[in-house]
Design an enzyme around this catalytic site. Structure first.
Site: not given
Ligand code: 13P
Length: 257
Positions: A13, A101, A103, A179
């Site tokens: 992603n 997602h 976010e 993240g």
């Molecule tokens: P990270 O691998 O950067 O933690 O992100 C995970 C994510 O949100 C994948 O959709």
């Protein structure tokens, strides 16, 4: 429990990263990094920003990498400024789309109900869906992870029939692990992926549950992927940061073989 009943999927992603020319370059680097290595043990997907789709589809044409988008709207067309429909994505050569997602839920007001609408629209357009669910840190601390993730899964799958489930992957992404560099332990990832599998069994059947790919996502990287992917209920990964580095992404792909 038998992992061979389902396919392993390693999906990147990219989030809001890379211009079209950078996307072309990164796909090329990923293909170079996996060339000569076995990739038959997993499906490889790169979910890219809308503006990168054309470049990514061209760069990945005829290769092992499939291209996905990061969201889609639920309507076929209409007055939805700034949105993109599932049919538009399909017409651009996209095979997968991420829906729900965290976010999107956190920053753009996505709800379980709109997630469900988007899932339906994507399936109708002939796209495969990577449906994201996951709890916040305070929800885990309150001991309601199972309830939250089960509810998210059930609402997202409302009106989806057994046949359509073969086009749905579920990604368990604990919000506190995204993240942050803070990965769920293998046991935590396996436990919640198992809970999701039980929800699918209760909604459909054990056969459907055993055939559904359930990924883990949240700070999965070249170092921890092998251990996470060895867990019986973890059928792949949805990878953010590490998917932007071709070498790291290739190591994760190797770990999935
Ligand atoms: P990270 O691998 O950067 O933690 O992100 C995970 C994510 O949100 C994948 O959709």
């Amino acid at each position: 429990m038998n992992k061979t009943t389902r396919r392993t999927v390693i999906a990147g992603n990219w989030k809001m990263n890379k211009t079209p020319s950078e996307a072309e370059q990164l796909i090329g680097e990923i293909l170079t990094a996996v060339s000569g290595k076995s990739t038959s043990g997993c499906e490889i997907v790169a979910c890219v920003p809308y503006v990168d789709i054309d470049a990514a589809v061209k760069a990945a044409a005829g290769s092992v990498v499939k291209i996905g988008a990061e969201n889609c709207h639920w309507a076929k067309s209409g007055a939805f400024t700034g949105e993109i429909s599932a049919d538009m994505l399909k017409a651009c050569g996209v095979e997968y789309v991420i829906i729900g997602h965290s976010e999107r839920r956190q920053y753009f007001g996505e709800t379980d109900v709109t997630v469900n609408q988007r899932v339906k629209a994507a399936l109708e357009a002939g796209l495969k869906v990577i449906l994201c669910v996951g709890e916040l840190l305070e929800q885990r601390e309150q001991g309601i992870t199972s309830e939250i993730v089960s509810l998210q899964t059930k609402i997202a799958l409302m009106g989806i029939n057994e046949n359509q489930m073969s086009d749905i992957i579920i990604a368990y992404e604990p919000v506190w692990a995204i993240g942050t560099g803070k990965t769920a332990t293998c046991e935590q990832a396996d436990e919640v992926c198992g809970i999701i599998r039980n929800v699918i069994a209760s909604l459909y059947s054990d056969k459907v549950a055993q055939a559904t790919t359930i990924q883990y996502g949240g700070s999965m990287n070249a170092k921890n992927a092998k251990e996470l992917l060895s867990m019986v209920n973890v059928d792949g990964g949805l990878i953010g940061g590490a998917s932007l580095k071709a070498e790291d992404f290739a190591v994760i792909i190797e770990a999935a073989q």
